[in-house]
Design a protein around this motif. Sequence first.
Motif, PDB file in Angstrom:
ATOM      1  N   ARG A 100      61.848 -27.608 -32.024  1.00  0.00           N
ATOM      2  CA  ARG A 100      60.191 -26.438 -32.837  1.00  0.00           C
ATOM      3  C   ARG A 100      59.189 -27.163 -31.598  1.00  0.00           C
ATOM      4  N   GLN A 101      58.273 -25.980 -30.757  1.00  0.00           N
ATOM      5  CA  GLN A 101      57.717 -26.326 -30.838  1.00  0.00           C
ATOM      6  C   GLN A 101      56.051 -26.782 -32.176  1.00  0.00           C
ATOM      7  N   VAL A 102      55.007 -27.560 -32.136  1.00  0.00           N
ATOM      8  CA  VAL A 102      54.339 -28.003 -32.479  1.00  0.00           C
ATOM      9  C   VAL A 102      52.429 -28.031 -31.814  1.00  0.00           C
ATOM     10  N   SER A 103      51.691 -27.165 -32.724  1.00  0.00           N
ATOM     11  CA  SER A 103      50.572 -26.871 -31.902  1.00  0.00           C
ATOM     12  C   SER A 103      49.926 -28.344 -31.989  1.00  0.00           C
ATOM     13  N   LYS A 104      48.569 -28.329 -31.764  1.00  0.00           N
ATOM     14  CA  LYS A 104      48.252 -29.412 -31.358  1.00  0.00           C
ATOM     15  C   LYS A 104      47.417 -29.641 -32.732  1.00  0.00           C
ATOM     16  N   GLU A 105      46.994 -28.484 -33.834  1.00  0.00           N
ATOM     17  CA  GLU A 105      46.543 -28.451 -34.845  1.00  0.00           C
ATOM     18  C   GLU A 105      46.986 -28.486 -35.724  1.00  0.00           C
ATOM     19  N   LYS A 106      48.629 -28.656 -35.688  1.00  0.00           N
ATOM     20  CA  LYS A 106      49.658 -28.748 -36.437  1.00  0.00           C
ATOM     21  C   LYS A 106      50.181 -30.140 -35.902  1.00  0.00           C
ATOM     22  N   GLU A 107      49.954 -30.886 -35.658  1.00  0.00           N
ATOM     23  CA  GLU A 107      50.394 -31.983 -34.959  1.00  0.00           C
ATOM     24  C   GLU A 107      49.129 -32.808 -35.550  1.00  0.00           C
ATOM     25  N   ASP A 108      47.683 -32.407 -35.837  1.00  0.00           N
ATOM     26  CA  ASP A 108      46.839 -33.161 -35.558  1.00  0.00           C
ATOM     27  C   ASP A 108      47.045 -32.923 -38.020  1.00  0.00           C
ATOM     28  N   LYS A 109      47.538 -32.177 -38.178  1.00  0.00           N
ATOM     29  CA  LYS A 109      47.102 -32.124 -40.066  1.00  0.00           C
ATOM     30  C   LYS A 109      48.516 -32.994 -39.860  1.00  0.00           C
ATOM     31  N   ILE A 110      49.414 -33.187 -39.899  1.00  0.00           N
ATOM     32  CA  ILE A 110      50.886 -33.891 -40.160  1.00  0.00           C
ATOM     33  C   ILE A 110      50.570 -35.225 -39.825  1.00  0.00           C
ATOM     34  N   VAL A 111      49.798 -35.128 -38.490  1.00  0.00           N
ATOM     35  CA  VAL A 111      49.562 -37.107 -38.237  1.00  0.00           C
ATOM     36  C   VAL A 111      48.191 -37.506 -39.655  1.00  0.00           C
ATOM     37  N   GLN A 112      47.986 -36.878 -39.586  1.00  0.00           N
ATOM     38  CA  GLN A 112      46.286 -36.898 -40.326  1.00  0.00           C
ATOM     39  C   GLN A 112      47.247 -37.054 -42.457  1.00  0.00           C
ATOM     40  N   ALA A 113      47.727 -36.435 -42.484  1.00  0.00           N
ATOM     41  CA  ALA A 113      48.215 -36.714 -44.121  1.00  0.00           C
ATOM     42  C   ALA A 113      49.530 -37.655 -43.642  1.00  0.00           C
ATOM     43  N   THR A 129      51.748 -44.442 -33.111  1.00  0.00           N
ATOM     44  CA  THR A 129      52.978 -43.927 -33.542  1.00  0.00           C
ATOM     45  C   THR A 129      52.880 -43.177 -34.741  1.00  0.00           C
ATOM     46  N   VAL A 130      52.827 -42.521 -35.631  1.00  0.00           N
ATOM     47  CA  VAL A 130      52.981 -41.335 -36.156  1.00  0.00           C
ATOM     48  C   VAL A 130      52.574 -39.894 -34.828  1.00  0.00           C
ATOM     49  N   ARG A 131      52.136 -40.391 -34.074  1.00  0.00           N
ATOM     50  CA  ARG A 131      52.053 -38.898 -33.540  1.00  0.00           C
ATOM     51  C   ARG A 131      53.024 -38.929 -32.537  1.00  0.00           C
ATOM     52  N   LYS A 132      53.615 -40.274 -31.584  1.00  0.00           N
ATOM     53  CA  LYS A 132      54.665 -40.780 -31.355  1.00  0.00           C
ATOM     54  C   LYS A 132      55.989 -39.655 -31.889  1.00  0.00           C
ATOM     55  N   LEU A 133      55.930 -40.197 -33.209  1.00  0.00           N
ATOM     56  CA  LEU A 133      57.360 -39.765 -33.983  1.00  0.00           C
ATOM     57  C   LEU A 133      56.922 -38.098 -34.246  1.00  0.00           C
ATOM     58  N   VAL A 134      56.054 -37.492 -34.912  1.00  0.00           N
ATOM     59  CA  VAL A 134      56.250 -36.007 -34.558  1.00  0.00           C
ATOM     60  C   VAL A 134      56.243 -35.513 -33.634  1.00  0.00           C
ATOM     61  N   ARG A 135      56.682 -36.126 -32.255  1.00  0.00           N
ATOM     62  CA  ARG A 135      56.706 -35.221 -30.954  1.00  0.00           C
ATOM     63  C   ARG A 135      57.745 -35.231 -30.952  1.00  0.00           C
ATOM     64  N   GLN A 136      58.363 -36.425 -31.615  1.00  0.00           N
ATOM     65  CA  GLN A 136      59.924 -37.238 -31.009  1.00  0.00           C
ATOM     66  C   GLN A 136      60.575 -36.004 -31.381  1.00  0.00           C
ATOM     67  N   ILE A 137      60.297 -35.869 -32.933  1.00  0.00           N
ATOM     68  CA  ILE A 137      60.996 -34.924 -34.454  1.00  0.00           C
ATOM     69  C   ILE A 137      60.810 -33.392 -33.335  1.00  0.00           C
ATOM     70  N   ALA A 138      59.764 -32.833 -33.388  1.00  0.00           N
ATOM     71  CA  ALA A 138      59.805 -31.319 -32.910  1.00  0.00           C
ATOM     72  C   ALA A 138      60.773 -31.672 -31.107  1.00  0.00           C
ATOM     73  N   LEU A 139      60.604 -32.536 -30.870  1.00  0.00           N
ATOM     74  CA  LEU A 139      61.689 -32.459 -29.409  1.00  0.00           C
ATOM     75  C   LEU A 139      62.396 -32.464 -29.701  1.00  0.00           C
ATOM     76  N   MET A 140      62.982 -33.419 -31.010  1.00  0.00           N
ATOM     77  CA  MET A 140      65.011 -33.444 -31.340  1.00  0.00           C
ATOM     78  C   MET A 140      65.267 -31.439 -31.994  1.00  0.00           C
ATOM     79  N   THR A 141      64.423 -31.709 -32.169  1.00  0.00           N
ATOM     80  CA  THR A 141      65.218 -30.128 -32.898  1.00  0.00           C
ATOM     81  C   THR A 141      64.271 -29.101 -32.495  1.00  0.00           C
TER      82      THR A 141
END
Length: 89
Positions: free
Chosen positions: A56-69, A42-54
Amino acid sequence: MVTNNNPNGFFDKIEKKANVSKSDIFKVADSVKDANFKDEATVRKLVRQIALMTGRQVSKEKEDKIVQAIVTNNMPLDFQSLTNMFKQK
């Protein structure tokens, strides 16, 4: 500076910096109001949705850090810390 007396100033700042409309922000907020933020998918989907909406490209590493946090409830609560987290490479 955004004050509690001017909540629209907060949204104006987001619109200007992220090029996302206030209505889009509310749509995302509404879509996740009952979301399970302990669920990684769920969180990963939200991060991707926000990145797409803005746009912005979010690297896999950055996405993992955000999701984990978020999943571990280790997110900073102030806007500046959140902004810095998304800017990190």
